[in-house]
Scaffold this motif. Structure first.
Motif, PDB file in Angstrom:
ATOM      1  N   UNK A  84     -43.582 102.697  85.980  1.00 28.00           N
ATOM      2  CA  UNK A  84     -42.133 102.842  86.123  1.00 28.00           C
ATOM      3  C   UNK A  84     -41.440 101.543  86.509  1.00 28.00           C
ATOM      4  N   UNK A  85     -42.172 100.609  87.110  1.00 28.65           N
ATOM      5  CA  UNK A  85     -41.597  99.268  87.300  1.00 28.65           C
ATOM      6  C   UNK A  85     -41.370  98.623  85.936  1.00 28.65           C
ATOM      7  N   UNK A  86     -42.396  98.707  85.079  1.00 28.13           N
ATOM      8  CA  UNK A  86     -42.257  98.137  83.731  1.00 28.13           C
ATOM      9  C   UNK A  86     -41.136  98.823  82.968  1.00 28.13           C
ATOM     10  N   UNK A  87     -41.088 100.163  83.021  1.00 33.79           N
ATOM     11  CA  UNK A  87     -40.059 100.898  82.283  1.00 33.79           C
ATOM     12  C   UNK A  87     -38.662 100.563  82.782  1.00 33.79           C
ATOM     13  N   UNK A 109     -38.153  96.759  94.031  1.00 32.25           N
ATOM     14  CA  UNK A 109     -39.500  96.175  93.953  1.00 32.25           C
ATOM     15  C   UNK A 109     -39.402  94.659  93.854  1.00 32.25           C
ATOM     16  N   UNK A 110     -38.437  94.174  93.076  1.00 34.16           N
ATOM     17  CA  UNK A 110     -38.255  92.730  92.927  1.00 34.16           C
ATOM     18  C   UNK A 110     -37.890  92.087  94.261  1.00 34.16           C
ATOM     19  N   UNK A 118     -45.197  94.077 103.403  1.00 33.45           N
ATOM     20  CA  UNK A 118     -45.148  95.008 104.523  1.00 33.45           C
ATOM     21  C   UNK A 118     -45.133  96.414 103.955  1.00 33.45           C
ATOM     22  N   UNK A 119     -46.116  97.232 104.306  1.00 32.48           N
ATOM     23  CA  UNK A 119     -46.206  98.585 103.765  1.00 32.48           C
ATOM     24  C   UNK A 119     -44.968  99.407 104.074  1.00 32.48           C
ATOM     25  N   UNK A 120     -44.320  99.133 105.188  1.00 32.00           N
ATOM     26  CA  UNK A 120     -43.162  99.935 105.587  1.00 32.00           C
ATOM     27  C   UNK A 120     -42.000  99.741 104.619  1.00 32.00           C
ATOM     28  N   UNK A 121     -41.868  98.529 104.093  1.00 31.04           N
ATOM     29  CA  UNK A 121     -40.726  98.261 103.232  1.00 31.04           C
ATOM     30  C   UNK A 121     -41.042  98.313 101.757  1.00 31.04           C
ATOM     31  N   UNK A 122     -42.237  98.737 101.413  1.00 36.45           N
ATOM     32  CA  UNK A 122     -42.646  98.777 100.011  1.00 36.45           C
ATOM     33  C   UNK A 122     -41.987  99.969  99.320  1.00 36.45           C
ATOM     34  N   UNK A 126     -34.421 107.972  92.592  1.00 37.18           N
ATOM     35  CA  UNK A 126     -35.039 106.718  93.018  1.00 37.18           C
ATOM     36  C   UNK A 126     -35.151 105.685  91.902  1.00 37.18           C
ATOM     37  N   UNK A 127     -34.987 106.098  90.639  1.00 37.66           N
ATOM     38  CA  UNK A 127     -35.271 105.178  89.536  1.00 37.66           C
ATOM     39  C   UNK A 127     -34.176 104.137  89.335  1.00 37.66           C
ATOM     40  N   UNK A 128     -32.925 104.482  89.591  1.00 35.51           N
ATOM     41  CA  UNK A 128     -31.812 103.586  89.268  1.00 35.51           C
ATOM     42  C   UNK A 128     -31.937 102.221  89.950  1.00 35.51           C
TER      43      UNK A 128
END
Length: 359
Positions: free
Chosen positions: A268-271, A213-214, A222-226, A205-207
């Protein structure tokens, strides 16, 4: 909070003698500090709260918390899109049929603090190698010439020692420079390998995590698409089995709240963005390094920029006589020696290389 991060302060000290460059320092200073700070933050329960809280009937809460923390929790990926409060409790949290619905287990949260610390150690490895290989050579050669207030006799004596050193060791310092270039390549390999490692750690999921997120922030919330709910769910399920009064196995479905994931998702967003920026900068630095190695004219330009106070003909004499290792050591000295003293050193060295004795 300051007590928690007090151990990181030692990494913030500025070295008296510079033996690398800014991109190198982004790896062993900035990145190491960031990763260790995040590791400490994840382990600071007094600021985050309990890492997991589970609810299930007939099972003591402490037992359920411990069991689900050890054996991991799970979500149902094909239930991420249901209506919260009607079809599902939270995205990915709903009743499921074993063998038909896909189950995704989340085991990473037990290891986040250890993995972050391990990554910090890996980022320091090239620096450790370079310090070992470098052996304090630049510090020895600087000889306190980085201080502008030096007596004239002491300055002349140390300049003469430096000039004699360069003349004696001319064309013998290439391996010194090559080892630094190897460490720069190791920095690039390390950051690329760590991106793949984190992708494996987060189950692939990290790649695309940061870009997802951006994109999500540009859409209507929308929680579903977060994507953060998918990778770092705050509410998960946990199944507990125990024997009933008649000896039959009883199954209990529990709900687990993971407050620590509020922190993990931001870390992990920051990283993701930090590692992408670091990869690009390191890649550009390697391209620049290749140009320097292959281009004598580039080395001349850089040496001229480092010693702007010295006449150009002296710089050209030195650049013409020096190989890559000699140039590299002289360039590193230029970062550490007072500019006025460095100008005099360049003048004396140019005369020495031309076969003239310095006065």
């Amino acid at each position: 909070m300051f007590d928690v991060f007090g151990s990181v302060k030692g990494l913030l000290k500025i070295d008296q003698v510079c033996i690398d460059n800014n991109i190198f320092r982004l790896h062993y200073k900035a990145t190491v500090i960031i990763l260790i700070a995040f590791s400490l933050l994840v382990t600071s329960r007094q600021y985050i709260g309990d890492p997991i809280d589970c609810i299930v009937d007939e099972i003591p809460l402490s037992v359920m918390d411990t069991y689900c923390w050890i054996h991991s929790t799970f979500t149902i990926p094909n239930r991420l899109g249901g209506r919260v409060g009607k079809d599902v409790l939270q995205p990915g949290v709903a009743s499921h049929v074993e063998g038909e619905d896909e189950v995704k287990y989340h085991q990473y949260y037990q290891w986040v603090c250890f993995v972050l610390f391990f990554q910090a150690m890996l980022f320091y490895v090239p620096r450790y190698l370079w310090k070992t290989w470098e052996g304090g050579r630049i510090k020895m050669l600087v000889l306190d010439l980085n201080c502008p207030v030096v007596s004239e006799d002491c300055k002349n004596e140390r300049k003469k020692l430096l000039v004699d050193y360069f003349a004696t060791n001319l064309h013998t310092q290439n391996f010194y420079a090559v080892r630094f270039f190897i460490c720069e390549v190791l920095n690039f390999i390390n950051v690329i390998a760590q991106i793949y490692f984190m992708d494996y750690f987060l189950d692939g999921e990290f790649s695309s995590y940061g870009s997802d997120v951006l994109k999500y922030t540009e859409m209507e919330p929308d929680d579903k698409g977060n994507p953060m709910n998918k990778v770092f769910p705050k509410l998960t399920k946990c199944t507990f089995h125990k024997y009933g009064p008649s000896g039959t196995v009883q199954k209990f479905d529990g709900l687990c709240v993971l407050p620590l994931n509020i922190v993990n998702e931001k870390i992990y967003v920051f990283l993701w963005f930090w590692f992408i920026i670091l990869t690009v900068l390191t890649g550009l630095a390697l391209i620049f390094r290749a140009i320097v190695i292959l281009g004598p004219q580039t080395r001349l330009y850089l040496l001229r920029a480092r010693s702007r106070l010295a006449p150009q003909d002296q710089i050209e004499t030195i650049a013409r006589k020096c190989q890559i290792g000699d140039w590299f050591v002289l360039y590193q000295l230029g970062k550490n020696i007072d500019p006025l003293i460095y100008k005099e050193l360049v003048a004396d060295l140019a005369k020495k290389l031309e076969g003239k004795e310095t006065v």
